[in-house]
Design a protein around this motif. Sequence first.
Motif, PDB file in Angstrom:
ATOM      1  N   ASN A  40      -3.589  -3.711  -4.268  1.00  0.00           N
ATOM      2  CA  ASN A  40      -2.299  -3.051  -4.418  1.00  0.00           C
ATOM      3  C   ASN A  40      -2.435  -1.637  -3.886  1.00  0.00           C
ATOM      4  O   ASN A  40      -3.405  -0.953  -4.187  1.00  0.00           O
ATOM      5  CB  ASN A  40      -1.887  -3.019  -5.898  1.00  0.00           C
ATOM      6  CG  ASN A  40      -0.408  -2.712  -6.082  1.00  0.00           C
ATOM      7  OD1 ASN A  40       0.085  -1.711  -5.581  1.00  0.00           O
ATOM      8  ND2 ASN A  40       0.290  -3.581  -6.781  1.00  0.00           N
ATOM      9  N   THR A  41      -1.464  -1.207  -3.085  1.00  0.00           N
ATOM     10  CA  THR A  41      -1.584   0.131  -2.484  1.00  0.00           C
ATOM     11  C   THR A  41      -1.397   1.246  -3.512  1.00  0.00           C
ATOM     12  O   THR A  41      -1.747   2.380  -3.248  1.00  0.00           O
ATOM     13  CB  THR A  41      -0.542   0.334  -1.354  1.00  0.00           C
ATOM     14  OG1 THR A  41       0.729  -0.087  -1.857  1.00  0.00           O
ATOM     15  CG2 THR A  41      -0.900  -0.488  -0.126  1.00  0.00           C
ATOM     16  N   ASP A  81      -3.259  -6.306   5.963  1.00  0.00           N
ATOM     17  CA  ASP A  81      -4.530  -6.092   6.671  1.00  0.00           C
ATOM     18  C   ASP A  81      -5.632  -6.869   5.989  1.00  0.00           C
ATOM     19  O   ASP A  81      -6.478  -7.498   6.635  1.00  0.00           O
ATOM     20  CB  ASP A  81      -4.899  -4.595   6.672  1.00  0.00           C
ATOM     21  CG  ASP A  81      -3.993  -3.793   7.596  1.00  0.00           C
ATOM     22  OD1 ASP A  81      -3.270  -4.432   8.394  1.00  0.00           O
ATOM     23  OD2 ASP A  81      -4.006  -2.552   7.494  1.00  0.00           O
ATOM     24  N   GLY A 112      -0.474  -7.570  -4.176  1.00  0.00           N
ATOM     25  CA  GLY A 112       0.786  -6.841  -4.337  1.00  0.00           C
ATOM     26  C   GLY A 112       1.436  -7.059  -5.687  1.00  0.00           C
ATOM     27  O   GLY A 112       2.647  -6.956  -5.823  1.00  0.00           O
ATOM     28  N   CYS A 117      -6.154  -1.157  -0.200  1.00  0.00           N
ATOM     29  CA  CYS A 117      -5.774  -1.268   1.210  1.00  0.00           C
ATOM     30  C   CYS A 117      -4.457  -2.039   1.346  1.00  0.00           C
ATOM     31  O   CYS A 117      -3.981  -2.660   0.395  1.00  0.00           O
ATOM     32  CB  CYS A 117      -6.877  -1.979   1.993  1.00  0.00           C
ATOM     33  SG  CYS A 117      -7.354  -3.560   1.320  1.00  0.00           S
ATOM     34  N   ASP A 118      -3.893  -1.988   2.526  1.00  0.00           N
ATOM     35  CA  ASP A 118      -2.694  -2.752   2.836  1.00  0.00           C
ATOM     36  C   ASP A 118      -2.991  -4.238   2.669  1.00  0.00           C
ATOM     37  O   ASP A 118      -3.994  -4.748   3.185  1.00  0.00           O
ATOM     38  CB  ASP A 118      -2.292  -2.459   4.292  1.00  0.00           C
ATOM     39  CG  ASP A 118      -1.054  -3.228   4.680  1.00  0.00           C
ATOM     40  OD1 ASP A 118       0.039  -2.715   4.429  1.00  0.00           O
ATOM     41  OD2 ASP A 118      -1.198  -4.357   5.211  1.00  0.00           O
TER      42      ASP A 118
END
Lengths: 322, 254
Positions: A286-287, A307, A265, A303-304
């Motif tokens: 990072n989304t 998760d 993130g 991806c999230d």
Amino acid sequence: MKLIACTEGHSSKIEAFSLEMIAAARSIAQAGDEVVAFFAGRDAEGASASFGAADRLIVARATKLDVIPAETYAVLLRDVVTAESPGLVLVPYSANGLDVAADIAARTGWPLISYVNEIKRHGESLTIVAQMYGGKVLADCEVQLPAILMINPGAFAEAAPGPIAAASVQTIDAEPTLASGKVRMVAIDVPDYADVDLTTAERIVCVGRGIGDEASIDLARNLATMLGAEIAGSRPVVDNGWLPKLRQVGKSGQKVKPKLYLALGVSGAPEHLEGMSQADLIIAVNTDPKAPIFNVAHYGATCDLFDLVANLSDRLRAGSGR
Amino acid sequence: MNILVVLRMIPDSAGELQLAEDGRSIDREWLDFQLNDFDDHALEEAILLKEAGGAKVTAVAVGEGTNRVLQMAAARGADEVVALQAEEDAMISSREIAASIAAMARAKSADLVLCGVQSSEDVFGQLAPYVGALLDWPHVSGTNRIVANGAVLRVTQERGAGVAVTYELATPAVLGVQTASKAPRYVSGSKLREASKTPIGRAAPESSGFERSAEIITLRLPVQGGSGENLGGDAETVADRLVSILAAKGLARN
């Protein structure tokens, strides 16, 4: 034309970006131009021994203080600018430079461009590539000389260090200016790395703003423990008080070079990249597929992150139980 | 002590940024604007100084959504809130607004001007040194702690690698805040509702006073990607791949 390259050094250590400022000036200097390095500080010998890539060196010599307040640095530089009438002043994007560049710009009226990555010269004007919006946008700018540029560390390769001829060094006494300065230094605190030294860590899991809240830091911390890694944070995470300052990676934190850097993130603002882009293996989650962190990552995933942390933790736990 | 704190509304650069058709600005139509993070810390520091020793805090906001942020500032403890008018749909250049802030500092008899150390739109220079130089007041940027003892300020500045330098200076002064002494506080909905009655003053901008400035010719998005491998967006697949990548490099503990 004269080009002034502003340099810095503290505690008998010349900052490497000083040599980058000289290189930046050199890269656009033309025949007959003069690259003048300006240094303010105690380590006049270090400056003379390092800045041989400049044509001339002006040293404002301090005898007592390790750190010259930016206010005093700016006053000293202003006198040099008045005396030399340069066409260009190059200031590093540093804690000091942040105060110096716009101060000189305001007092001379000269234009200033910050966060500069590239410079091209066309006679009396420059075209500049500068970073905006956390490195997500590049601005192609034009500026007429004389002007001031604040240059990103790492944007130019360092000039070769070497001694400058004694005849090319001009020394000014900085003490009277320091004595009359409005900003007085009273203390320097150097952190105690007894508990955590990210600069020597082999593996780092770094959380950024995308981690969302303080409670989620624990998930990342557990993953770090499983990986034998230190937990670290980007500036927003530390500013929010979710991790201690000693665990901050980036410009105002630590510069690290681990074997593994797992960024969770983290968007990858230029100030963050400055602290970690030299890591051996960078994995970024990072989304936002346009996050600048992916420009330096060896592996990236969109991806999230929760998760991923859950799935990765499951696999590592299963693996260690084998 | 009279404190003037500057609040700049800037595009949320955590979101996706798109370029406007003219190629010289970003497309602002669908953007979220939010308070510059560093300015949020400057506001917090102003309120902390008020709580510690008494002060009158005037918040001046500029940009898209100033009413909302000024109500928030009032709810957090600002005594007076003012919206500085600015050209619509334009980026907030510190070089352009510095003269307006300096004029307001004089008009409000400010002893201290606080603003965030940087904003993502200050490509033509940073606000604190511009305002400091225009007023000929001392300025220190990158602060993470400000303590006032009468007219004497004790200010700690981050210098990188965890090194912190503490300075002393007398007011009047301009400080560019990196981090407040404490993380910015949350305000409750009821406080916000109460503060929504606070009258918002208006201020007209001053001319920047600078004859020459640099100019943005084009904006562009950086070329993406470097040479990294995209592992995709499925967490299970990504986790499988990462475990084998780490294992191959001897970096997984298993």
